[in-house]
Design a protein around this motif. Sequence first.
Motif, short mmCIF file in Angstrom:
data_model
loop_
_atom_site.label_atom_id
_atom_site.label_comp_id
_atom_site.label_asym_id
_atom_site.label_seq_id
_atom_site.Cartn_x
_atom_site.Cartn_y
_atom_site.Cartn_z
N THR A 99 33.33 55.01 39.76
CA THR A 99 33.43 53.71 39.12
C THR A 99 32.07 53.37 38.52
OG1 THR A 99 32.93 52.69 41.26
CG2 THR A 99 35.24 52.82 40.62
N ARG A 159 30.60 47.78 42.73
CA ARG A 159 31.49 46.71 43.17
C ARG A 159 32.76 47.30 43.77
NH1 ARG A 159 31.92 43.14 37.86
NH2 ARG A 159 32.04 45.22 36.97
N GLU A 178 36.74 47.28 44.40
CA GLU A 178 37.99 46.81 43.82
C GLU A 178 38.94 46.39 44.94
OE1 GLU A 178 39.82 49.20 40.89
OE2 GLU A 178 37.94 49.79 39.94
N ASN A 225 42.68 44.86 45.81
CA ASN A 225 44.01 44.74 45.26
C ASN A 225 44.87 43.96 46.25
OD1 ASN A 225 46.76 45.28 44.51
ND2 ASN A 225 45.99 46.95 43.23
N THR A 266 36.71 33.69 36.90
CA THR A 266 37.13 34.88 36.16
C THR A 266 36.72 34.85 34.70
OG1 THR A 266 39.27 33.83 35.73
CG2 THR A 266 39.11 35.27 37.66
N MET A 278 35.67 42.87 42.58
CA MET A 278 36.34 42.73 41.30
C MET A 278 37.80 42.43 41.59
SD MET A 278 34.81 45.70 38.83
CE MET A 278 35.45 47.03 39.81
N LYS A 290 41.59 42.54 40.89
CA LYS A 290 42.40 43.52 40.17
C LYS A 290 43.85 43.07 40.11
CE LYS A 290 43.48 48.46 40.11
NZ LYS A 290 43.27 49.75 40.79
#
Length: 601
Positions: free
Chosen positions: A30, A34, A36, A38, A202, A599, A601
């Motif tokens: 990546t 950071r 990810e 989900n 965001t 982040m 997602k």
Amino acid sequence: MVKKNIYKACIAICGAMLTTACGDSFLDHTPDERIELNAATLTDVQCINMINASYPGANYGWIGELSSDNIIDNNAPHMPTSTNSEQKETHLNLNSMDRFDDELFEFKPCVSAKYQDTPYYIWEDEYSSIAMTNVIINLINEHEQLVGKDNLSPIKKAVRGEAKILRAYCHFILVNIFSQAYKDDNASKNDIGIPYVTEVETTVRVEYDRSNVADVYAKIAKDLEEGMAELNDTHMEKPKWHFNIAAANAFAARFYLSYHKYDKVIEHADNVLGKGPVNVSNKLMSYEPFSDYVYAKDFATYFQSPDNKNNLMLITSLSYNFYHAIGYRYAMNGEAARAVFFHPTPTSGNLIIHPAAVASYQYASYSSEDADYGYYSFKIYYVFEYSDKISGTGQAHQVRREFTNTLLLLERAEAKILTGDYDGAVSDMADYEASRLTIGNTLKKAYDIKDIPLTKEMILDWYNPATHGINNPAITLRQKHENTLDNSTDGWGNAKHMGINIPDAAVPYMNCLNDMRRYETMWDGLRFFDLKRWGIKYAHIIGPQSKKIELDWDDARRAVEAPLEARTAGMESSRTKLSTESPISGKARVSLPESSIFMMK
């Protein structure tokens, strides 16, 4: 700017980066570090790790002390602390540890520094924690929508509850520092609040509205009640470092005391301490172990230990609070130290200092036997972490005892006073005083301390402003008690402007409570909150010329000014008076950080 670095980069959720079959190249990873997250695959472990990283690391203790009447300017003429000393004014010629100390002591905006113990640091760190809680709450909400309410795991539900309580707590600290104290819903609509942030950022730039104090308090209450409905601490590996159930109740009691909902204060305190005539001694601070200690670290370890039965919740902070108090211009000294702990009490006879302060070294001094530079407490002792031992640089870590049983007991006592239950308040304050006198037989013999319980009759005599008031010219200095106020505008008379009713019959009990709280909260910063919410008038005397800055109950400077960076970005001043006839402004745009650990997602 509410928060430059929105999320704290202090935990690793995933153990490995996503890889492809392209070999060991830049494209195998990546583009940054950071994590990810989900919502569909959110795990209990991820939720626990996130909430563990969400607690603030800033310490508002020094801001609160410096902004209160617990600190004096050593360079201004002042009397010695001890009433045994010759009562002759003296003044020193000392430098402040930092320029921002000068600014805050004069109730000016802090513009010279942004590091530990400054308003900027508190503002940024609390909003960083708030941003983290919003990520957690949002992810769990999305996960719940995907799996269904009945399939949400108990741990995720408990973490969401903890996150809401933490979000409420961070806003509570911010509004108590950067706004006026809550009065009532009508009056507090005219006092500017702080941005209550509940959404995940965001977009690149976001507008925030400071709203008003009444609105902020209503939102804190909502978060707190929703959070407590879901809270469970069975998953907490180290519950004393979290909003465990007892700590959450203690926070609720403190919040509702500021919110003037006294029945709720008593209800939440009862949840921890027990209801009715129960024995609380096994839950309160004991001073007896101090007899075995010699070194500052030993005293601090006992004060700050999660094994101490008195401690309900601890917070690790980065703070130089301890350093500011040692050998510099602003100190707990003279008349201020006399008011905090260097005066007789009903149970300590003619002693000029409370024996609990002696036992626990809350009267440690830097300079000499007379402590001419001031006093400090081993309860705020620090652990220094060196980043470079050769150059001697690093960071000071201090553990805050954020919620304790002893302070919770006094908060319940105040609620009882303000609901007219004087006997119930006396019972709580007698239990508190009994805990302070658990100082060990050696000190009891040395100071001839008798195990005499605090009684209602003692309180009515000792804390009667007509007989022991600080402004009574007919009594000796030793007979006066700095925390014994009358019901005039120089004492409790301004409480009515703050939405608090203190009839004459309640005055001696409030004086006793004031005396105890001032001792119990010293160096924690909570005296500043008390002065604001009670509307007590106080002053800072500055420099050899004795320049006097006095703050009445409605002085705009009772709110610490918002950081310069926030105001430059468009945020309104903390010292703005709102009008109910005009729309509330106070909006500022902030940028998302250049990088963040999470982040969406």
